[in-house]
Design an enzyme around this catalytic site. Structure first.
Site, PDB file in Angstrom:
ATOM      1  N   ARG A   1       0.877  -1.062   0.021  1.00 39.53           N
ATOM      2  CA  ARG A   1      -0.118  -0.152   0.149  1.00 39.53           C
ATOM      3  C   ARG A   1       0.875   1.412   0.055  1.00 39.53           C
ATOM      4  O   ARG A   1       0.412   2.373  -0.439  1.00 39.53           O
ATOM      5  CB  ARG A   1      -0.993  -0.090   1.065  1.00 39.53           C
ATOM      6  CG  ARG A   1      -1.835   1.220   1.156  1.00 39.53           C
ATOM      7  CD  ARG A   1      -3.130   0.758   1.876  1.00 39.53           C
ATOM      8  NE  ARG A   1      -3.422   0.003   3.131  1.00 39.53           N
ATOM      9  CZ  ARG A   1      -2.654   0.230   4.323  1.00 39.53           C
ATOM     10  NH1 ARG A   1      -2.170   1.422   4.645  1.00 39.53           N
ATOM     11  NH2 ARG A   1      -2.751  -0.375   5.314  1.00 39.53           N
TER      12      ARG A   1
ATOM     13  N   LYS B   1      -6.631   9.418 -19.696  1.00 39.54           N
ATOM     14  CA  LYS B   1      -6.668   9.854 -20.805  1.00 39.54           C
ATOM     15  C   LYS B   1      -5.394   9.890 -21.954  1.00 39.54           C
ATOM     16  O   LYS B   1      -4.996   8.838 -22.045  1.00 39.54           O
ATOM     17  CB  LYS B   1      -6.792  11.191 -20.696  1.00 39.54           C
ATOM     18  CG  LYS B   1      -8.092  11.399 -19.422  1.00 39.54           C
ATOM     19  CD  LYS B   1      -9.613  11.044 -19.943  1.00 39.54           C
ATOM     20  CE  LYS B   1     -10.679  11.018 -18.785  1.00 39.54           C
ATOM     21  NZ  LYS B   1     -10.800  12.008 -18.162  1.00 39.54           N
TER      22      LYS B   1
ATOM     23  N   ASP C   1      -4.509  21.172 -13.130  1.00 35.88           N
ATOM     24  CA  ASP C   1      -4.967  19.781 -14.003  1.00 35.88           C
ATOM     25  C   ASP C   1      -4.533  19.978 -15.327  1.00 35.88           C
ATOM     26  O   ASP C   1      -5.173  20.730 -16.122  1.00 35.88           O
ATOM     27  CB  ASP C   1      -6.533  19.657 -13.717  1.00 35.88           C
ATOM     28  CG  ASP C   1      -7.131  18.376 -14.255  1.00 35.88           C
ATOM     29  OD1 ASP C   1      -6.469  17.704 -15.192  1.00 35.88           O
ATOM     30  OD2 ASP C   1      -7.857  17.764 -13.734  1.00 35.88           O
TER      31      ASP C   1
ATOM     32  N   TYR D   1     -13.591  20.105 -15.194  1.00 29.44           N
ATOM     33  CA  TYR D   1     -14.200  18.674 -15.151  1.00 29.44           C
ATOM     34  C   TYR D   1     -15.053  18.679 -14.171  1.00 29.44           C
ATOM     35  O   TYR D   1     -15.107  19.031 -12.926  1.00 29.44           O
ATOM     36  CB  TYR D   1     -12.998  17.967 -15.106  1.00 29.44           C
ATOM     37  CG  TYR D   1     -13.467  16.233 -14.878  1.00 29.44           C
ATOM     38  CD1 TYR D   1     -13.828  15.677 -15.872  1.00 29.44           C
ATOM     39  CD2 TYR D   1     -13.397  15.820 -13.718  1.00 29.44           C
ATOM     40  CE1 TYR D   1     -14.286  14.385 -15.779  1.00 29.44           C
ATOM     41  CE2 TYR D   1     -13.694  14.458 -13.461  1.00 29.44           C
ATOM     42  CZ  TYR D   1     -14.183  13.670 -14.646  1.00 29.44           C
ATOM     43  OH  TYR D   1     -14.738  12.496 -14.565  1.00 29.44           O
TER      44      TYR D   1
HETATM   45  C1  LIG Z   1     -11.284  12.660 -16.951  1.00 31.44           C
HETATM   46  C2  LIG Z   1     -10.863  13.860 -15.974  1.00 31.44           C
HETATM   47  C3  LIG Z   1     -10.643  13.934 -14.974  1.00 31.44           C
HETATM   48  C4  LIG Z   1     -10.847  12.536 -13.960  1.00 31.44           C
HETATM   49  O1  LIG Z   1      -9.973  11.325 -14.132  1.00 31.44           O
HETATM   50  P1  LIG Z   1     -10.675   9.777 -13.946  1.00 31.44           P
HETATM   51  O2  LIG Z   1      -9.267   9.137 -14.507  1.00 31.44           O
HETATM   52  O3  LIG Z   1     -11.654   9.754 -14.743  1.00 31.44           O
HETATM   53  O4  LIG Z   1     -10.712   9.857 -12.425  1.00 31.44           O
HETATM   54  C5  LIG Z   1     -10.002  14.790 -13.944  1.00 31.44           C
HETATM   55  N1  LIG Z   1      -9.556  15.860 -15.115  1.00 31.44           N
HETATM   56  C6  LIG Z   1     -10.012  16.042 -16.182  1.00 31.44           C
HETATM   57  C7  LIG Z   1      -9.697  17.141 -16.937  1.00 31.44           C
HETATM   58  C8  LIG Z   1     -10.533  14.997 -16.926  1.00 31.44           C
HETATM   59  O5  LIG Z   1     -10.498  15.032 -18.157  1.00 31.44           O
END
Ligand SMILES: *Cc1c(COP(=O)(O)O)cnc(C)c1O
Length: 357
Positions: free
Chosen positions: A45, A192, A167, A96
């Protein structure tokens, strides 16, 4: 590896085992819950060699120290813990949807005092920073494609004593490195572009090599161990494998996006094209209402009608079909994640779908 080598070279080679005679070229997936005593990691962990391989590669690309999480939201929730209980959080009105929902939840239970801002309005953000503990930025934003003036926001936030988290999911570390612009922490949905094949859910946070960054790293590392919803070694390995081709995927997807933007601007069924001038994410406002936008999404045969983004496949969806999508997103907005297919095939398919509206 020479430190002067470019990101395209580094992401191919980083995070591999030491090149000893007979050693594996590819890092193995380490499936183990525990480790023999007295080593750097004692329990799974807290760490895993497959995590370390991925973290080494992503940390290098962003210019900081990475921690892998079970999802992008896992990394985002951990990053929000940098705010002291009840502190002031300056956060985007539109971002998001998962982040917007989490920020609302923090406000509702008194964990944060939230000031919502339009991150493109630098003066408004600066004015909101007085007494703030944390500035949250997403740039470009999902799905409005708004771009923040990161250096200006970072400077103002630091003057106010606030930690800056960015982000960076839409830009990827190939097109934008917020830590090099002064941000303290970067988060990604590695689901992504980093992994890039729509087959894994994963997140990562990368802290700056500064005093504030190192403190953030320790906080997030403790958070990950304490909250315990950790990344699986297999998912992390898949993301590292995907990362090896990110430069090729992003290069091709960006070239496709640029070509499509030019043509979309001239299409009579498109009222507005939202494209920040870089990256492979594009949003269009379809002429007409939500139903018209839905008809476009239903009429494509190559573009996949599905949520998510950043995969090799081109995807599209009307974002407001999700109940939790912020109301700042128009009902007729269709978000396009441009993939790596042949651009003429992509255009023919999209144009026939738009023609059918
Ligand atoms: C998809 C996304 C997230 C969330 O990520 P997950 O892997 O689905 O938890 C956060 N920020 C942005 C800009 C995203 O496109």
């Amino acid at each position: 590896m020479p430190v002067s080598s470019s990101p395209a070279t580094r992401l191919v080679h980083l995070g591999r085992p030491d090149p000893l005679p007979g050693a594996a070229l590819s890092p193995p997936v380490t499936f183990t819950s525990t480790f023999h005593a007295d080593g750097p990691v004692d329990y799974g962990r807290g760490g895993n060699p497959t995590w370390s391989a991925f973290e080494t590669a992503v940390g290098d690309l962003e210019g900081g120290d990475a921690l892998v999480f079970a999802s992008g939201m896992g990394a985002i929730a951990a990053a929000m813990s940098l705010l002291a209980p009840g502190g002031v959080l300056v956060a985007p009105v539109s971002a998001y949807s998962g982040t917007v929902v989490l920020v609302e939840e923090l406000a509702a239970r008194g964990a944060a005092v939230v000031r919502r801002v339009d991150i493109t309005d630098t003066a408004a953000v600066v004015a909101a920073l007085d007494g703030a503990g944390l500035l949250w930025v997403e740039s470009p934003t999902n799905p409005l494609m708004a771009v923040a003036d990161l250096p200006a926001l970072v400077e103002a936030a630091h003057d106010a004593g606030a930690v800056v988290v960015v982000d960076n999911t839409f830009a990827t570390p190939l097109l934008q490195q917020p830590l090099r612009l002064g941000a303290d922490l970067v988060v990604h949905s590695a689901t992504k572009y980093l992994s890039g094949h729509s087959d894994v859910i994963l997140g990562v946070a990368v802290s700056a090599p500064t005093q504030v960054g190192r403190t953030a790293y320790e906080t997030l590392s403790r958070y990950r161990r304490a909250h315990g919803a950790i990344a699986g070694p297999m998912e992390t390995w898949l993301a590292l494998r995907g990362l090896r081709t990110m430069h090729l995927r992003v290069e091709r997807a960006c070239a496709n996006a640029t070509a499509l933007v030019d043509r979309l601007q001239d299409h009579p069924a498109v009222a507005r094209v939202r494209y920040p001038g870089f990256g492979a994410m594009v949003s269009i406002d379809v002429v007409g209402d939500a139903a018209a936008a839905e008809r476009v999404c239903a009429a494509t045969r190559i573009w996949v009608h599905s949520t998510s983004l950043g995969g090799v496949e081109s995807q599209l969806e009307r974002r407001r079909r999700h109940a939790l999508e912020p109301a700042s997103v128009p009902e007729n907005l269709v978000r396009l994640s441009v993939g790596i297919e042949d651009v003429e095939d992509l255009w023919r398919d999209l144009a026939q779908a738009l023609d059918s509206v």
